[in-house]
Design an enzyme around this catalytic site. Structure first.
Site, PDB file in Angstrom:
ATOM      1  N   LYS A 159     -16.089  18.174 -24.583  1.00 28.92           N
ATOM      2  CA  LYS A 159     -16.389  16.781 -24.906  1.00 28.92           C
ATOM      3  C   LYS A 159     -17.720  16.704 -25.643  1.00 28.92           C
ATOM      4  CE  LYS A 159     -13.800  14.983 -20.956  1.00 28.92           C
ATOM      5  NZ  LYS A 159     -12.747  14.382 -21.794  1.00 28.92           N
ATOM      6  N   GLU A 202       0.839  -1.189   0.000  1.00 21.04           N
ATOM      7  CA  GLU A 202       0.000   0.000   0.000  1.00 21.04           C
ATOM      8  C   GLU A 202       0.882   1.249   0.000  1.00 21.04           C
ATOM      9  OE1 GLU A 202      -3.272   0.071  -0.114  1.00 21.04           O
ATOM     10  OE2 GLU A 202      -3.818  -2.020   0.294  1.00 21.04           O
ATOM     11  N   LYS A 249      -0.316  15.370 -14.129  1.00 20.76           N
ATOM     12  CA  LYS A 249      -1.336  16.364 -13.816  1.00 20.76           C
ATOM     13  C   LYS A 249      -2.559  15.661 -13.242  1.00 20.76           C
ATOM     14  CE  LYS A 249      -4.022  16.677 -18.083  1.00 20.76           C
ATOM     15  NZ  LYS A 249      -5.339  16.401 -17.514  1.00 20.76           N
ATOM     16  N   HIS A 255      -2.664  22.044 -20.769  1.00 22.31           N
ATOM     17  CA  HIS A 255      -2.395  21.857 -22.192  1.00 22.31           C
ATOM     18  C   HIS A 255      -2.548  23.149 -22.996  1.00 22.31           C
ATOM     19  CE1 HIS A 255      -2.297  17.773 -21.096  1.00 22.31           C
ATOM     20  NE2 HIS A 255      -3.533  17.422 -21.384  1.00 22.31           N
ATOM     21  N   HIS A 270       1.778  15.749 -21.106  1.00 22.97           N
ATOM     22  CA  HIS A 270       2.140  14.916 -22.260  1.00 22.97           C
ATOM     23  C   HIS A 270       1.990  15.656 -23.587  1.00 22.97           C
ATOM     24  CE1 HIS A 270      -2.270  14.162 -22.271  1.00 22.97           C
ATOM     25  NE2 HIS A 270      -2.115  13.990 -23.567  1.00 22.97           N
TER      26      HIS A 270
END
Length: 505
Positions: free
Chosen positions: A357, A102, A167, A259, A197
C-alpha cells in the site's frame, strides 16, 4: 420450461440461473453495498437472473422491507455497472425480504427459515438458496451452527443449499483447517464456495486463454526461455478505514496467500484436460505442492510499513498514525518474497511476489520476463537501452496484455531500443467486462465451481506463507518506506542479490 431451440452446448448463449434465492449475512457492510448488491442488479439487468429470484438481507438493523429496498436502491444507483432500468428494478425489488436479528440468535434464524419457506411458495424459488457470509470469520461458527439447527442448510427433494465464504480463509494453516472443519460439519464440500474475487476477473481468466488457446506462447513458457516471473499487486492508497481488519493481518495474509498465489498457480500450471473444476484444481494443486521457499528468508523476503510523507501533492499519515492502528504495530503494509517451483517446466526460474500500500501507482500484473538472446551481433552501444523481453498481463487497471521487445530505432545507425505492443480489453471488445462479483455470484447460483479455490489449495498456500510469517515474527520489524515509492530498500536488495530488478509498472 427449457427453450427447445437452445443448444445447451453452445457456449455463446448466456448461462441463466434457474429459480433461486440468495441470503446475505452482513448486508449492511461495505462489501454488500459496493459489490454484492450492484452485481445482483447487473445480473438481473443482463437477463441472467430468473423473474423468481429473491434477495434476503439479514442484519441487526430494525429495518422494514421498504427500508432494505431503499438501501439496495442507493447502492445500485451509486455502484452498478449497467444503466438503471425501472422495469428491471421493480421485478428485482419484488423479491426483496429483510430479517432482523443477531447472528447468534436461534430465533432469528427460525424467522429466516420461515421467510425462505414463504419465498419458495410465493416466488417459486424451488427450495434453492445460497447463504453469503459477508461477515468477519469469527462469526462463521455461530452462523453455520444456526443455519444447521434451523434446517436452512438441509438439502431435500432435489433442491440445493450452498454457502459462500469470503476471505480470509483463516490466518494460518491451523486456523484454516479449523474453519474448514466448522464449515464441513454443516455443508458438503461441493456446496462450499470460497470467494477469491480475483479469479472472477476477465483478465485473470484470460491467462488460461492466452496460454492454451495460442501456439505462440506455450512453447516458450518454460525454464528454457523464461528468466523469472514477477507478480505485483500495488495500491496507491493507505488502509483508510480498514484498520480494524488490516492491523494484525498485513499485506502477506491479505493478498499474497490468496490472490497472488492463485495468479502464480494459473501462470505456472500445466495444461488441464478440460476447464471443469476438478481438472483445474488438479493442475493448480500440483503447482502449489511444488512451491519451495529459499532457505535464507532474510535474503529472499522483504517487508515494510509506509511512513508519513507526501504523495501526489498531498501530505499523508504513516501507518502507525492511522486511526485504529495499535501503538507500535509491526503489521507489514508491504510484503515481498521469492518462491521456486520444483518441476521440470520451471526448474531454476524464481517467482517474485510483492504486494503493498502507498506505492507509486495502483496496478496488478503478472510479468513473465524472458532470458536475453544468447547471441547479440550488435555493438555494445547499440543495445545499451535494450532490456529483457517481457510479456505482461495487466489484471487492473487498463486490463490487457503488453509484449515488450527490441526494435531498431529509425535512422542510419543500428540502435536497438525497447518497444511495446498492447492489447487492451477496452479497445478490442465493444462490450464492457462484467464485474468479478457478477461472474462469481452467477456461478454460485449455477453450481459452477471452477473459479473457487478448494480447501486443498487454501492449505497449500498457507503451507508456503506460514514459515515466512513465523520468521518475520521472530526477526525484527518492518522497514519504513516513503509514500509513493515502490517499497522498502530491502525489497530492491532482495532482487539485486539475484542479479535482477523489479519492473517499474
Amino acid at each position: 420450461m427449457p427453450n427447445p431451440l437452445r443448444d445447451p452446448s453452445d457456449r455463446r448463449l448466456p448461462r441463466i440461473s434457474g429459480p433461486a434465492g440468495l441470503v446475505i449475512f452482513g448486508v449492511t457492510g461495505d462489501l454488500a453495498k459496493r459489490k454484492l448488491m450492484p452485481a445482483i442488479y447487473d445480473l438481473a439487468n443482463r437477463g441472467l437472473l430468473p423473474p423468481s429470484f429473491a434477495l434476503t438481507g439479514f442484519g441487526r438493523r430494525d429495518w422494514s422491507e421498504a427500508d432494505f429496498a431503499e438501501i439496495v436502491h442507493d447502492a445500485v444507483r451509486e455502484h452498478a455497472r449497467t444503466p438503471f432500468d425501472e422495469r428491471t428494478w421493480q421485478q428485482l425489488a419484488s423479491g426483496f425480504r429483510f430479517v432482523q436479528g443477531e447472528l447468534d440468535d436461534p430465533e432469528a434464524f427460525d424467522r429466516l427459515a420461515q421467510t425462505v419457506h414463504t419465498l419458495d411458495e410465493q416466488r417459486g424459488t424451488g427450495g434453492n438458496h445460497a447463504f453469503y457470509l459477508s461477515v468477519p470469520p469469527k462469526y462463521f461458527p455461530g452462523t453455520l451452527q444456526n443455519l444447521a439447527a434451523s434446517g436452512l442448510a438441509k438439502q431435500s427433494n432435489g433442491a440445493w443449499r450452498r454457502v459462500v465464504i469470503e476471505k480470509p480463509f483463516g490466518h494460518d494453516l491451523e486456523s484454516a483447517r479449523e474453519l474448514d472443519a466448522v464449515v464441513s460439519e454443516v455443508f458438503p464440500e461441493d456446496s462450499v464456495f470460497r470467494i477469491d474475487h480475483y479469479l472472477g476477473k476477465e483478465t485473470v481468466q484470460n491467462i488460461l486463454a492466452l496460454r492454451f488457446a495460442n501456439e505462440l506462447f506455450e512453447p516458450i513458457w518454460n525454464a528454457n526461455h523464461v528468466d523469472h516471473v514477477q507478480i505485483t499487486m500495488a495500491e496507491s492508497i493507505g488502509i483508510g478505514t480498514r484498520a480494524g481488519y488490516f492491523d494484525g493481518i498485513g499485506a502477506a495474509r491479505d493478498v499474497i496467500q490468496n490472490h497472488l498465489l492463485q495468479l502464480l498457480a494459473l501462470t505456472a500450471m500445466e495444461e488441464p484436460v478440460s476447464f471443469d473444476a476438478q481438472a483445474l484444481r488438479t493442475e493448480k494443486e500440483k503447482v502449489l505442492s511444488a512451491l519451495r521457499l529459499p532457505e535464507d528468508l532474510d535474503r529472499h523476503t522483504a517487508r515494510g510499513q509506509y511512513a508519513a510523507g507526501w504523495q501526489g501533492g498531498e501530505k499523508v499519515r504513516g501507518y502507525l498514525e492511522e486511526e485504529g492502528v495499535a501503538e507500535g504495530s509491526i503489521t507489514e503494509t508491504y510484503a515481498a518474497l521469492r518462491v521456486d517451483i520444483d518441476s521440470r517446466r520451471w526448474a531454476g526460474v524464481p517467482f517474485y511476489l510483492r504486494a503493498g500500500k502507498r506505492l507509486g501507482r495502483r496496478v496488478t500484473e503478472v510479468a513473465v520476463v524472458f532470458k536475453r538472446a544468447p547471441h547479440l551481433p550488435f555493438d555494445l552501444g547499440a543495445t545499451q537501452q535494450l532490456g529483457s523481453n517481457a510479456l505482461v498481463i495487466r489484471v487492473q487497471p487498463d486490463e490487457g496484455v503488453t509484449i515488450r521487445f527490441g526494435s531498431k530505432v529509425p535512422g542510419t545507425a543500428m540502435e536497438v531500443r525497447d518497444v511495446t505492443m498492447d492489447f487492451g480489453y477496452g479497445h478490442a471488445f465493444t462490450q464492457a467486462s462484467p464485474e468479478a462479483y457478477e461472474r462469481l455470484i452467477l456461478d454460485v447460483l449455477l453450481g459452477d465451481p471452477p473459479l473457487f479455490p478448494h480447501q486443498r489449495e487454501v492449505e497449500l498456500s498457507w503451507r508456503i506463507l506460514d514459515p515466512v510469517l513465523e520468521h518475520w515474527e521472530n526477526h525484527g520489524k518492518p522497514e519504513a518506506y516513503t509514500p509513493g515509492s515502490w517499497g522498502p530498500d530491502s525489497a530492491t536488495e532482495m532482487l539485486a542479490r539475484d542479479g535482477r530488478v523489479w519492473r517499474r509498472p
